[in-house]
Write a protein that holds these residues in place. Structure first.
Motif, PDB file in Angstrom:
ATOM      1  N   TRP A  66       0.854  -1.208   0.000  1.00  0.00           N
ATOM      2  CA  TRP A  66       0.000   0.000   0.000  1.00  0.00           C
ATOM      3  C   TRP A  66       0.880   1.244   0.000  1.00  0.00           C
ATOM      4  CZ3 TRP A  66      -4.902  -0.089  -1.141  1.00  0.00           C
ATOM      5  CH2 TRP A  66      -5.767   0.919  -0.748  1.00  0.00           C
ATOM      6  N   ASN A  67       1.913   1.225   0.848  1.00  0.00           N
ATOM      7  CA  ASN A  67       2.868   2.332   0.933  1.00  0.00           C
ATOM      8  C   ASN A  67       3.534   2.558  -0.428  1.00  0.00           C
ATOM      9  OD1 ASN A  67       6.068   2.746   1.428  1.00  0.00           O
ATOM     10  ND2 ASN A  67       4.890   4.051   2.812  1.00  0.00           N
ATOM     11  N   TYR A  68       3.887   1.464  -1.114  1.00  0.00           N
ATOM     12  CA  TYR A  68       4.529   1.562  -2.433  1.00  0.00           C
ATOM     13  C   TYR A  68       3.585   2.235  -3.427  1.00  0.00           C
ATOM     14  CZ  TYR A  68       6.622  -0.073  -6.834  1.00  0.00           C
ATOM     15  OH  TYR A  68       7.164  -0.154  -8.091  1.00  0.00           O
ATOM     16  N   TRP A  69       2.321   1.795  -3.450  1.00  0.00           N
ATOM     17  CA  TRP A  69       1.361   2.390  -4.388  1.00  0.00           C
ATOM     18  C   TRP A  69       1.113   3.859  -4.067  1.00  0.00           C
ATOM     19  CZ3 TRP A  69      -2.395  -2.308  -3.774  1.00  0.00           C
ATOM     20  CH2 TRP A  69      -1.993  -3.339  -4.634  1.00  0.00           C
ATOM     21  N   LEU A  70       1.241   4.230  -2.795  1.00  0.00           N
ATOM     22  CA  LEU A  70       1.017   5.627  -2.417  1.00  0.00           C
ATOM     23  C   LEU A  70       2.248   6.492  -2.681  1.00  0.00           C
ATOM     24  CD1 LEU A  70      -0.974   5.200   0.947  1.00  0.00           C
ATOM     25  CD2 LEU A  70      -1.878   5.929  -1.259  1.00  0.00           C
ATOM     26  N   GLY A  71       3.324   5.859  -3.213  1.00  0.00           N
ATOM     27  CA  GLY A  71       4.532   6.618  -3.516  1.00  0.00           C
ATOM     28  C   GLY A  71       5.498   6.698  -2.356  1.00  0.00           C
ATOM     29  N   GLY A  72       5.314   5.874  -1.309  1.00  0.00           N
ATOM     30  CA  GLY A  72       6.200   5.904  -0.143  1.00  0.00           C
ATOM     31  C   GLY A  72       7.473   5.100  -0.363  1.00  0.00           C
ATOM     32  N   LYS A  73       8.361   5.183   0.626  1.00  0.00           N
ATOM     33  CA  LYS A  73       9.674   4.532   0.513  1.00  0.00           C
ATOM     34  C   LYS A  73       9.827   3.383   1.513  1.00  0.00           C
ATOM     35  CE  LYS A  73      11.693   7.733  -2.255  1.00  0.00           C
ATOM     36  NZ  LYS A  73      10.558   7.728  -3.182  1.00  0.00           N
ATOM     37  N   ASP A  74       8.779   3.146   2.319  1.00  0.00           N
ATOM     38  CA  ASP A  74       8.901   2.147   3.389  1.00  0.00           C
ATOM     39  C   ASP A  74       8.410   0.781   2.915  1.00  0.00           C
ATOM     40  OD1 ASP A  74       9.863   4.080   5.228  1.00  0.00           O
ATOM     41  OD2 ASP A  74       7.814   4.850   5.336  1.00  0.00           O
ATOM     42  N   ASN A  75       9.152   0.222   1.973  1.00  0.00           N
ATOM     43  CA  ASN A  75       8.754  -1.076   1.429  1.00  0.00           C
ATOM     44  C   ASN A  75      10.010  -1.790   0.954  1.00  0.00           C
ATOM     45  OD1 ASN A  75       9.139   0.078  -1.415  1.00  0.00           O
ATOM     46  ND2 ASN A  75       7.498   1.359  -0.601  1.00  0.00           N
TER      47      ASN A  75
END
Ligand SMILES: C[S@@+](CC[C@H](N)C(=O)[O-])C[C@H]1O[C@@H](n2cnc3c(N)ncnc32)[C@H](O)[C@@H]1O
Length: 273
Positions: free
Chosen positions: A26-35
């Motif tokens: 979910w974090n990846y799809w939201l553009g986050g770096k915590d994955n």
């Protein structure tokens, strides 16, 4: 499973970076770096099967913002219980609420160890309000409520946020039972906000993507119809526009031209009388 049965709680999972996980994809799809690489691979595969999934994840977060602005603003809610926090990203529940009312108190609960580590580090409260983080499993609502009562006054209205989490409870009767237990513990004037995956819009493409998720991702996902999602609000006063695609729940006028396209996340907000 019987209507009011809640499954035994499994021990909290250890952080496993070899298996993709809901919060990190979910974090990846939201553009986050915590994955991790495993999450990005799973996220890319699902996005290749269903390109709208990224739009869907972002529509979910935008709904979170609009719902909390409404609850903190028009309804004057000052206490939030957000179960299934996800990894911190922009416009987290406490940020939106405390921008409107700095004294707001927020309890986050999640069972992913990485979410807990990040939440403790990043989700910091205004001095006037407070934030607490519970290592809690939705399958054990009584423990979440007991822990939440350290920070929230459950005799006063609370906004219960269940966004993107109930589709991780495979048994529909158990999911209804969990929601009933949580809502029963809340004071009159409290609110229930739900966002839940469905395949009402994309049909087979969404179902295929979820079949793939269930082979590679954890925890498993179960899609439900808008009618089944609506039943979570039984006994409550469902606010207009009812259970709709989250992109169409009170969109901000003039933000986008025309009516926003529907996505396969259906939501609703209801008041406990
Ligand atoms: C798809 S993310 C949604 C995050 C956020 N609520 C949002 O809408 O953007 C689902 C979250 O639910 C959490 N979760 C899944 N099953 C859970 C359970 N049984 N108990 C607590 N948290 C759970 C995951 O760890 C993840 O952080």
């Amino acid at each position: 499973m019987a209507e009011d049965a809640v499954a035994p709680v499994k021990p909290a999972p250890e952080l496993d970076t070899t298996v993709s996980h809901s919060a990190r994809i979910w974090n990846y799809w939201l553009g986050g770096k915590d994955n991790y690489a495993v999450d990005r691979q799973a996220g890319d595969k699902v996005a290749a099967m269903l390109p709208i999934i990224v739009v869907q994840a972002r529509a979910d977060r935008a709904f979170l913002g609009r719902a909390i602005r409404y609850l903190a603003g028009a309804e004057g809610i000052r206490q939030f219980l957000d179960i299934g926090t996800g990894l911190p990203t922009a416009d987290n529940t406490h940020e939106v609420a405390q921008l409107i009312a700095p004294e707001s108190r927020i309890v986050y609960a999640d069972n992913d160890p990485l979410v807990l580590v990040h939440a403790r580090a990043l989700l910091t409260s205004t001095p006037q309000g407070s934030c607490d983080y519970i290592d809690g499993d939705l399958h054990d609502p009584d423990k979440i409520l007991a822990d939440a009562a350290r920070t929230l006054d459950l005799a006063q209205p609370v906004a219960l946020m269940l966004l993107g989490i109930l589709h991780h409870v495979p048994d529909l009767d158990e999911a209804y039972s969990i929601v009933r237990r949580l809502v029963a513990a809340l004071a009159p004037g409290s609110f229930l906000t739900i966002n839940h995956s469905t395949s009402a819009v994309s049909g087979e493409a969404m179902e295929e993507a979820v079949r793939h998720w269930n082979q590679v991702g954890t925890p498993s996902m179960t899609l439900r119809t808008p009618e089944q999602i609506g039943r979570f609000f039984d006994g409550l006063d469902l606010l207009p526009p009812g259970v709709v695609s989250c992109s169409r729940w009170r969109p901000v006028p003039g933000q986008l031209p025309g009516t926003p396209a529907e996505v396969d996340e259906f939501c609703g907000v209801a008041r406990k009388a």
